[in-house]
Design a protein around this motif. Sequence first.
Motif, PDB file in Angstrom:
ATOM      1  N   UNK A   4      21.638  52.396  43.569  1.00 61.95           N
ATOM      2  CA  UNK A   4      22.690  51.615  44.165  1.00 61.95           C
ATOM      3  C   UNK A   4      22.655  50.094  43.468  1.00 61.95           C
ATOM      4  N   UNK A   5      23.830  49.551  43.070  1.00 61.30           N
ATOM      5  CA  UNK A   5      24.014  48.371  42.501  1.00 61.30           C
ATOM      6  C   UNK A   5      23.579  47.186  43.569  1.00 61.30           C
ATOM      7  N   UNK A   6      23.463  45.925  42.938  1.00 60.64           N
ATOM      8  CA  UNK A   6      22.874  45.023  43.962  1.00 60.64           C
ATOM      9  C   UNK A   6      23.930  44.553  45.096  1.00 60.64           C
ATOM     10  N   UNK A   7      25.185  44.910  44.713  1.00 61.60           N
ATOM     11  CA  UNK A   7      26.349  44.543  45.657  1.00 61.60           C
ATOM     12  C   UNK A   7      26.684  45.602  46.561  1.00 61.60           C
ATOM     13  N   UNK A   8      25.983  46.558  46.444  1.00 56.99           N
ATOM     14  CA  UNK A   8      26.276  47.951  47.339  1.00 56.99           C
ATOM     15  C   UNK A   8      25.472  47.811  49.031  1.00 56.99           C
ATOM     16  N   UNK A   9      26.330  48.698  49.691  1.00 52.05           N
ATOM     17  CA  UNK A   9      25.487  48.377  51.094  1.00 52.05           C
ATOM     18  C   UNK A   9      24.298  49.466  50.929  1.00 52.05           C
ATOM     19  N   UNK A  10      23.259  48.867  51.191  1.00 49.87           N
ATOM     20  CA  UNK A  10      21.848  49.542  50.990  1.00 49.87           C
ATOM     21  C   UNK A  10      21.672  49.919  52.572  1.00 49.87           C
ATOM     22  N   UNK A  11      21.324  51.086  52.731  1.00 42.13           N
ATOM     23  CA  UNK A  11      21.108  51.776  54.236  1.00 42.13           C
ATOM     24  C   UNK A  11      19.749  50.899  54.952  1.00 42.13           C
ATOM     25  N   UNK A  12      19.170  50.579  53.968  1.00 43.98           N
ATOM     26  CA  UNK A  12      17.766  49.866  54.573  1.00 43.98           C
ATOM     27  C   UNK A  12      17.889  48.504  55.096  1.00 43.98           C
ATOM     28  N   UNK A  13      19.046  47.809  54.613  1.00 47.79           N
ATOM     29  CA  UNK A  13      19.604  46.436  55.017  1.00 47.79           C
ATOM     30  C   UNK A  13      20.747  46.600  55.874  1.00 47.79           C
ATOM     31  N   UNK A 186      35.552  42.838  53.881  1.00 53.00           N
ATOM     32  CA  UNK A 186      34.647  44.186  54.315  1.00 53.00           C
ATOM     33  C   UNK A 186      33.656  44.449  52.916  1.00 53.00           C
ATOM     34  N   UNK A 187      32.866  45.200  53.020  1.00 48.33           N
ATOM     35  CA  UNK A 187      31.970  45.683  51.809  1.00 48.33           C
ATOM     36  C   UNK A 187      32.956  46.287  50.951  1.00 48.33           C
ATOM     37  N   UNK A 188      32.423  46.549  49.489  1.00 48.57           N
ATOM     38  CA  UNK A 188      33.077  47.263  48.434  1.00 48.57           C
ATOM     39  C   UNK A 188      33.342  48.579  49.035  1.00 48.57           C
ATOM     40  N   UNK A 189      32.383  49.168  49.768  1.00 48.22           N
ATOM     41  CA  UNK A 189      32.425  50.464  50.101  1.00 48.22           C
ATOM     42  C   UNK A 189      34.105  50.692  50.850  1.00 48.22           C
ATOM     43  N   UNK A 190      34.304  49.771  51.779  1.00 47.56           N
ATOM     44  CA  UNK A 190      35.279  49.873  52.645  1.00 47.56           C
ATOM     45  C   UNK A 190      36.664  49.462  51.728  1.00 47.56           C
ATOM     46  N   UNK A 191      36.537  48.541  50.944  1.00 46.84           N
ATOM     47  CA  UNK A 191      37.578  48.545  50.054  1.00 46.84           C
ATOM     48  C   UNK A 191      38.009  49.644  49.056  1.00 46.84           C
ATOM     49  N   UNK A 192      37.019  50.299  48.804  1.00 50.24           N
ATOM     50  CA  UNK A 192      37.139  51.548  47.970  1.00 50.24           C
ATOM     51  C   UNK A 192      37.772  52.495  48.587  1.00 50.24           C
ATOM     52  N   UNK A 279      27.939  38.240  48.712  1.00 50.08           N
ATOM     53  CA  UNK A 279      29.065  37.704  48.082  1.00 50.08           C
ATOM     54  C   UNK A 279      30.335  38.207  48.008  1.00 50.08           C
ATOM     55  N   UNK A 280      30.412  39.780  48.397  1.00 51.49           N
ATOM     56  CA  UNK A 280      31.561  40.335  48.508  1.00 51.49           C
ATOM     57  C   UNK A 280      32.281  39.860  49.667  1.00 51.49           C
ATOM     58  N   UNK A 281      31.549  39.796  50.734  1.00 52.62           N
ATOM     59  CA  UNK A 281      32.244  39.402  51.911  1.00 52.62           C
ATOM     60  C   UNK A 281      32.722  38.165  51.986  1.00 52.62           C
ATOM     61  N   UNK A 282      32.086  37.386  51.051  1.00 53.15           N
ATOM     62  CA  UNK A 282      32.693  35.805  51.169  1.00 53.15           C
ATOM     63  C   UNK A 282      33.300  35.404  49.749  1.00 53.15           C
ATOM     64  N   UNK A 283      33.757  36.595  48.930  1.00 49.70           N
ATOM     65  CA  UNK A 283      34.796  36.170  47.889  1.00 49.70           C
ATOM     66  C   UNK A 283      35.850  35.535  48.263  1.00 49.70           C
ATOM     67  N   UNK A 284      36.616  35.912  49.222  1.00 54.18           N
ATOM     68  CA  UNK A 284      37.810  35.453  49.580  1.00 54.18           C
ATOM     69  C   UNK A 284      39.107  36.039  48.924  1.00 54.18           C
ATOM     70  N   UNK A 285      38.628  37.086  48.331  1.00 49.01           N
ATOM     71  CA  UNK A 285      39.841  38.129  47.569  1.00 49.01           C
ATOM     72  C   UNK A 285      39.279  39.585  47.718  1.00 49.01           C
TER      73      UNK A 285
END
Length: 383
Positions: A4-13, A186-192, A279-285
């Motif tokens: 997983x990339x650092x900006x992905x949603x990790x299940x353990x977090x 939302x997360x990048x997963x939701x955006x995708x 950072x994804x959630x606070x990017x503003x775009x």
Amino acid sequence: MSQLAPYASHPDRSRGRLHPEPHREMRGPRDIFQRDRDRIIHSIAFRRLRHKTQVFISPDGDHYRVRLTHSLEVAQIGRTIARALGLNEDLTEALCLAHDIGHPPFGHAGEDALEEAMRPFGGFDHNAQTLRTLTQLESPYPLWSGLNLSWELLEGLAKHNGPVAKPGWALAEVNAGFDLNLTCWPSLEAQIAAISDDIAYDNHDIDDGIRAGLLDIDQLLELPFVAERWEAILSRYPDVRRRRLIGELTREQIGVMVNDVIESTRERIHALRIADVDDVRNAGVMIGGFSAEMAPRERQLKAFMYENLYRHPTQNEAALGASKIVRELFAAYHNDVSLLPTEWRENLPEHDPARSRHIGDFLAGMTDRYATDRHREICAPKI
């Protein structure tokens, strides 16, 4: 799953579920997002999608898409993009599979009719109804209502198109019970998942429209983006009849759009210095999406489909009939609640707006054919 990339949603977090679930290890070695996906697939609400309209209301042929097949196609596209970007494939897939669960029968015609009928009671919105279905109405567990899905999945469904400044009553109720931080992205997963939905119906509906005889390839060639792909296909297969190449056109356009999303999303991640999911959630775009070149082409294709397919005279005629079914069923149940099935009647609130919203829940869960059968049974003139 790949790294997983650092900006992905990790299940353990994950921020977890609303209700604690002890002894979950008894049911297999799955992480929280894998369990979310499996709960959606095994739900009654998901199974009902096989008899809900995608484009054509009660289609005569077996080969047209319905909400279920559309959701599966969205999930396939979503997983492909998520894998390329190092995102969580399981969360992306779960979001794609669940995104249309709140749709009432008969597609947008049914939604418009139900929204009109429920306007005095707060209205109706299929996105919010998805959340309501998954958190309250679908209740297979003994100790709580809903599927008890992860915060990340519910957040993604609530705001996959971006922050929600003024949630309607249904989303506000869900958010009051489990704060989904509606004002952030939302997360990048939701955006995708959201852009995968656009890619799927932009292109697969072309195939269904041509199959139904409501579209033809010459109409589509008025769009430069489509014409460019079509000419390339004809040059590769000059001796193949045109109708057989429609599937190739669909695949080629999906491939071009998918590659565009992957590359443009990577560029925005780099340009915005996105280091983690916060950072994804606070990017503003919106980070996950088309490039500046592809976005207007996609909007042009969508506008073409609305003008030539979704609002085709035969579609409008079918929509009028579907709207009549939904309006008259709502009125019938509202005027005589004894017509409701026993389990729905037993849980009927005493006062509005909750009473009418309960009836709206029942109608929203109907499949096309169930609604048609009930309308014939309840509303047809008795001879």
